[in-house]
Design a protein around this motif. Sequence first.
Motif, PDB file in Angstrom:
ATOM      1  N   CYS A 118      49.286  53.943  72.047  1.00 24.54           N
ATOM      2  CA  CYS A 118      50.170  53.742  72.068  1.00 24.54           C
ATOM      3  C   CYS A 118      51.338  52.658  71.071  1.00 24.54           C
ATOM      4  O   CYS A 118      50.717  52.436  69.712  1.00 24.54           O
ATOM      5  CB  CYS A 118      50.125  52.349  72.891  1.00 24.54           C
ATOM      6  SG  CYS A 118      51.701  51.701  74.396  1.00 24.54           S
ATOM      7  N   CYS A 119      52.276  52.736  71.175  1.00 20.52           N
ATOM      8  CA  CYS A 119      53.427  52.533  70.304  1.00 20.52           C
ATOM      9  C   CYS A 119      53.670  51.175  69.978  1.00 20.52           C
ATOM     10  O   CYS A 119      54.545  50.288  69.268  1.00 20.52           O
ATOM     11  CB  CYS A 119      54.155  53.800  70.583  1.00 20.52           C
ATOM     12  SG  CYS A 119      56.194  52.673  72.431  1.00 20.52           S
ATOM     13  N   VAL A 139      57.803  41.972  75.652  1.00 23.25           N
ATOM     14  CA  VAL A 139      57.984  40.535  75.269  1.00 23.25           C
ATOM     15  C   VAL A 139      56.876  39.526  75.187  1.00 23.25           C
ATOM     16  O   VAL A 139      56.815  38.456  74.407  1.00 23.25           O
ATOM     17  CB  VAL A 139      59.270  40.536  76.796  1.00 23.25           C
ATOM     18  CG1 VAL A 139      59.839  39.014  76.597  1.00 23.25           C
ATOM     19  CG2 VAL A 139      60.147  41.927  76.194  1.00 23.25           C
ATOM     20  N   LYS A 140      55.443  39.855  75.605  1.00 20.69           N
ATOM     21  CA  LYS A 140      54.934  38.825  76.345  1.00 20.69           C
ATOM     22  C   LYS A 140      53.779  38.660  75.424  1.00 20.69           C
ATOM     23  O   LYS A 140      53.303  37.936  74.736  1.00 20.69           O
ATOM     24  CB  LYS A 140      53.697  38.957  77.407  1.00 20.69           C
ATOM     25  CG  LYS A 140      55.156  39.130  79.213  1.00 20.69           C
ATOM     26  CD  LYS A 140      53.544  39.189  80.094  1.00 20.69           C
ATOM     27  CE  LYS A 140      55.113  39.374  81.130  1.00 20.69           C
ATOM     28  NZ  LYS A 140      54.226  40.488  82.551  1.00 20.69           N
ATOM     29  N   GLN A 141      53.540  39.821  74.478  1.00 22.08           N
ATOM     30  CA  GLN A 141      52.757  39.726  73.019  1.00 22.08           C
ATOM     31  C   GLN A 141      53.953  40.973  71.800  1.00 22.08           C
ATOM     32  O   GLN A 141      52.940  41.307  71.255  1.00 22.08           O
ATOM     33  CB  GLN A 141      51.754  41.235  73.108  1.00 22.08           C
ATOM     34  CG  GLN A 141      50.653  40.358  74.667  1.00 22.08           C
ATOM     35  CD  GLN A 141      49.609  38.456  74.664  1.00 22.08           C
ATOM     36  OE1 GLN A 141      50.045  38.615  72.980  1.00 22.08           O
ATOM     37  NE2 GLN A 141      49.093  38.422  75.242  1.00 22.08           N
ATOM     38  N   LEU A 158      51.610  41.412  68.172  1.00 21.80           N
ATOM     39  CA  LEU A 158      50.613  42.463  69.043  1.00 21.80           C
ATOM     40  C   LEU A 158      51.581  43.718  69.332  1.00 21.80           C
ATOM     41  O   LEU A 158      51.091  44.590  68.866  1.00 21.80           O
ATOM     42  CB  LEU A 158      49.433  42.319  70.077  1.00 21.80           C
ATOM     43  CG  LEU A 158      48.440  43.694  70.066  1.00 21.80           C
ATOM     44  CD1 LEU A 158      47.833  43.665  68.983  1.00 21.80           C
ATOM     45  CD2 LEU A 158      48.087  42.479  71.383  1.00 21.80           C
ATOM     46  N   SER A 159      52.176  43.388  69.755  1.00 19.11           N
ATOM     47  CA  SER A 159      53.214  45.031  69.932  1.00 19.11           C
ATOM     48  C   SER A 159      54.472  45.334  68.684  1.00 19.11           C
ATOM     49  O   SER A 159      53.840  46.558  68.397  1.00 19.11           O
ATOM     50  CB  SER A 159      54.639  44.275  70.775  1.00 19.11           C
ATOM     51  OG  SER A 159      55.595  45.497  70.480  1.00 19.11           O
ATOM     52  N   ALA A 160      54.119  44.541  67.541  1.00 21.59           N
ATOM     53  CA  ALA A 160      54.900  44.162  66.709  1.00 21.59           C
ATOM     54  C   ALA A 160      54.075  45.090  65.639  1.00 21.59           C
ATOM     55  O   ALA A 160      54.272  46.258  65.007  1.00 21.59           O
ATOM     56  CB  ALA A 160      55.707  43.174  65.512  1.00 21.59           C
ATOM     57  N   GLY A 215      63.628  51.732  67.205  1.00 15.92           N
ATOM     58  CA  GLY A 215      64.562  50.466  66.607  1.00 15.92           C
ATOM     59  C   GLY A 215      63.807  50.533  64.996  1.00 15.92           C
ATOM     60  O   GLY A 215      64.220  49.572  63.938  1.00 15.92           O
ATOM     61  N   VAL A 216      62.252  50.465  64.704  1.00 13.27           N
ATOM     62  CA  VAL A 216      60.996  49.788  63.334  1.00 13.27           C
ATOM     63  C   VAL A 216      61.946  50.809  62.313  1.00 13.27           C
ATOM     64  O   VAL A 216      62.118  50.476  61.541  1.00 13.27           O
ATOM     65  CB  VAL A 216      60.164  50.093  64.225  1.00 13.27           C
ATOM     66  CG1 VAL A 216      59.587  49.840  62.610  1.00 13.27           C
ATOM     67  CG2 VAL A 216      59.833  48.885  64.864  1.00 13.27           C
ATOM     68  N   MET A 217      61.873  52.531  62.730  1.00 15.87           N
ATOM     69  CA  MET A 217      62.864  52.803  61.387  1.00 15.87           C
ATOM     70  C   MET A 217      64.040  52.665  61.178  1.00 15.87           C
ATOM     71  O   MET A 217      64.463  52.615  59.979  1.00 15.87           O
ATOM     72  CB  MET A 217      62.770  54.647  62.405  1.00 15.87           C
ATOM     73  CG  MET A 217      61.054  54.811  62.674  1.00 15.87           C
ATOM     74  SD  MET A 217      60.602  56.952  62.375  1.00 15.87           S
ATOM     75  CE  MET A 217      62.472  56.885  64.361  1.00 15.87           C
TER      76      MET A 217
END
Length: 250
Positions: free
Chosen positions: A179-180, A188-190, A193-195, A226-228
């Motif tokens: 998963c990306c 939003v909630k995590q 961890l998402s980052a 967005g990160v790239m």
Amino acid sequence: MRQAYPEKPEAVYLFGTCLIDMTYPEAGMSAIHLLQREGVRVLFPQDQTCCGQPAYNSGFVEEARQVAWRQVQAFAGSYPVVIPSGSCGGMIRKHYPHLFEGDPRLSEVRAFAERVFEFSEFLVHVLKVQLKDLGPPVTVTWHTSCHAKREMELGDEGKQLVRQLNHVTLVELEREAECCGFGGTFAVKQPQLSAAMVEDKVRDVQNTGCRELLTGDCGCLLNISGVMQKQELPVQGRHLADFLWERTRG
């Protein structure tokens, strides 16, 4: 995976999705152009809205049910519903029937869910498209949507379409199945961890040396791109529909 696919229809509905509407309208238009080129009339119900996934994932079941029923009504005809998003497609095909368990509307909801197709799935299995590449040589990589793979049970339909393009070299990600980190409300909630998850994904993209990243889901595209962009990497994120149309339009 579906047991059987229908014959080519005269018309389809396009479910536009929120992110295409607000962020990537060119992907929606490209999807329309590709479908029309195959001789299929594209209908876009103006009453369509969000699929209801954000409310559903946040525990607002009744609110999600209200949104879902509005979509069932908006796409009330018998034509297939094509969605350029495994996330929205998975919500409708897999979760709408659960939302209406015990509800007298369940049979109507199930019939609607069974008409839903992810975009690449529809091109490959229903329209059986044959693409002619008109673009210059390019090397790309591909990110698989979790929802397309795990909820809609798709295989490599997106990559099958890319491999039809003679001048496109596809370099696969080492950790493609991971998963990306977007996951809609999960980001939003995590957020931490998402980052971390999207950082791993971007690093994997970088390791391919490709200058273009393709995916069939705008949520993943928004997150990874967005990160790239923040890191000022020379890699462009593209929705599959937009890439295919650009490469094959005359």
